[in-house]
Write an enzyme that holds these catalytic residues in place. Structure first.
Site, PDB file in Angstrom:
ATOM      1  CD  GLU A 288      16.719 -46.799 -47.403  1.00 49.19           C
ATOM      2  OE1 GLU A 288      15.484 -47.009 -47.353  1.00 49.19           O
ATOM      3  OE2 GLU A 288      17.115 -47.251 -48.322  1.00 49.19           O
TER       4      GLU A 288
ATOM      5  CG  HIS B 100       9.383 -52.959 -40.240  1.00 49.00           C
ATOM      6  ND1 HIS B 100       9.214 -53.932 -41.032  1.00 49.00           N
ATOM      7  CD2 HIS B 100       9.481 -51.884 -40.978  1.00 49.00           C
ATOM      8  CE1 HIS B 100       9.384 -53.613 -42.268  1.00 49.00           C
ATOM      9  NE2 HIS B 100       9.322 -52.385 -42.473  1.00 49.00           N
TER      10      HIS B 100
END
Length: 322
Positions: free
Chosen positions: A56, A126
């Site tokens: 990322e 998540h």
């Protein structure tokens, strides 16, 4: 269209209109885990829609460099929970690039998309809602839509905005919400909250998925208590629309803010503080925040963790009886 199709449509419009626009991230070439980029590589080629390594920090760093050279960079972080490795690039590089160069350079054409919020089974990695982390950072914009129509218009506005933007997409709504969405491009202005329902007794403020919860609460309050609620979708977290919220609270005298993120340091705190400063003499009851708990996001206990309609309704009832 449902929400993920409206995202695809917005990205398609951007790639068609702007020859410098590129989309990149983990697995976007085959359509992404939520199918938001499906078909775009076949249509526009592998030079404009391509996969990145699972890094990322690298995705956002690459996006900053691309944007500085003048291209329109649309980065995808696969889940908002995994945006934290890129935190330094977003906060210390993207947000400050224009300022530190005296406006000689900027990465304003960078947009970072990320699926956000609870989904029913996402557990601690998540399900997170990290918008408040970025609200503390001048130089970026943070936007969260509530529906397919809003998502497309707001995403296109983010892509065209001259500042780096983070666009969080409520993943539980990807397939749940269906609306009429134009195929042609259109824009919805950033930093403008929307009064979805007019009311006179209580102001309810939320964004993303939680807007649907407070709309239900407004119906329950009208039906069970005869209480008229004004419902506001904030849409842009930073810079947020102070005027719309304060104008409503001056009228109603009560404010309830709800979000999925933990209570302490959540963006509801900022709204609450500002409204208390601006509307103190108009308030009829203490401002109420109905949020997630100060714990990691649970798996099987998610139904108890989220600020559902019953928690919001209970807080509203207490406010009315204050």
């Amino acid at each position: 269209m449902n929400l993920f199709q409206s995202i695809t449509s917005a990205l398609d419009n951007s790639l068609a209109k702007d020859p410098t626009a590129v989309i990149f991230g983990e697995d976007v070439a085959f359509g992404g885990v939520f199918r938001c980029t499906v078909g775009l590589r076949d249509k526009y080629g592998k030079d404009r829609v391509f996969n990145t390594p699972l890094c990322e920090q690298g995705i956002v760093g690459f996006g900053i460099g691309l944007a500085v050279t003048g291209a329109t960079a649309i980065a995808e972080i696969q889940f908002a929970d995994y945006i934290f490795p890129a935190f330094d690039q977003i906060v210390n590089e993207a947000a400050k690039y224009r300022y530190r160069s005296g406006d000689l350079f900027n990465c304003g054409s960078l947009t970072i998309r990320a699926p956000w919020g609870c989904v029913g089974h996402g557990a601690l990695y998540h399900s997170q809602s990290p918008e408040a982390f970025f609200a503390h950072c001048p130089g970026i914009k943070v936007v969260i839509p509530r529906s397919p129509f809003q998502a497309k218009g707001l995403l296109l506005s983010c892509i065209e905005d001259k500042n780096p933007c983070i666009f969080f997409e409520p993943k539980i709504l990807y397939r749940a919400a269906v609306e009429q969405v134009p195929v042609e491009p259109y824009n919805i202005p950033l930093s403008q909250a929307e009064v979805i329902q007019e009311g006179s007794d209580v102001t309810l403020v939320a964004w993303g998925t939680q807007v649907h919860v407070i709309r239900e609460v407004a119906s329950m309050a009208q039906e069970k208590l005869g209480v008229s609620c004004e419902v506001i979708d904030l849409k842009t977290i930073i810079p947020w629309d102070v005027d719309t919220v304060c104008k409503s609270v001056i009228k109603t005298g009560r404010l309830l803010i709800s979000h999925e993120a933990p209570l302490t340091g959540g963006f509801a705190s900022e709204i609450s503080s500002t409204v208390q400063e601006e509307c103190f003499l108009n308030l009829e009851a203490p401002i109420s925040r109905v949020c997630g708990y100060d714990t990691p996001f649970p798996h099987i206990f998610e139904p108890f963790y989220i600020p559902d309609k019953w928690k919001c309704y209970d807080a509203l009832r207490k406010m009315i009886n204050y």
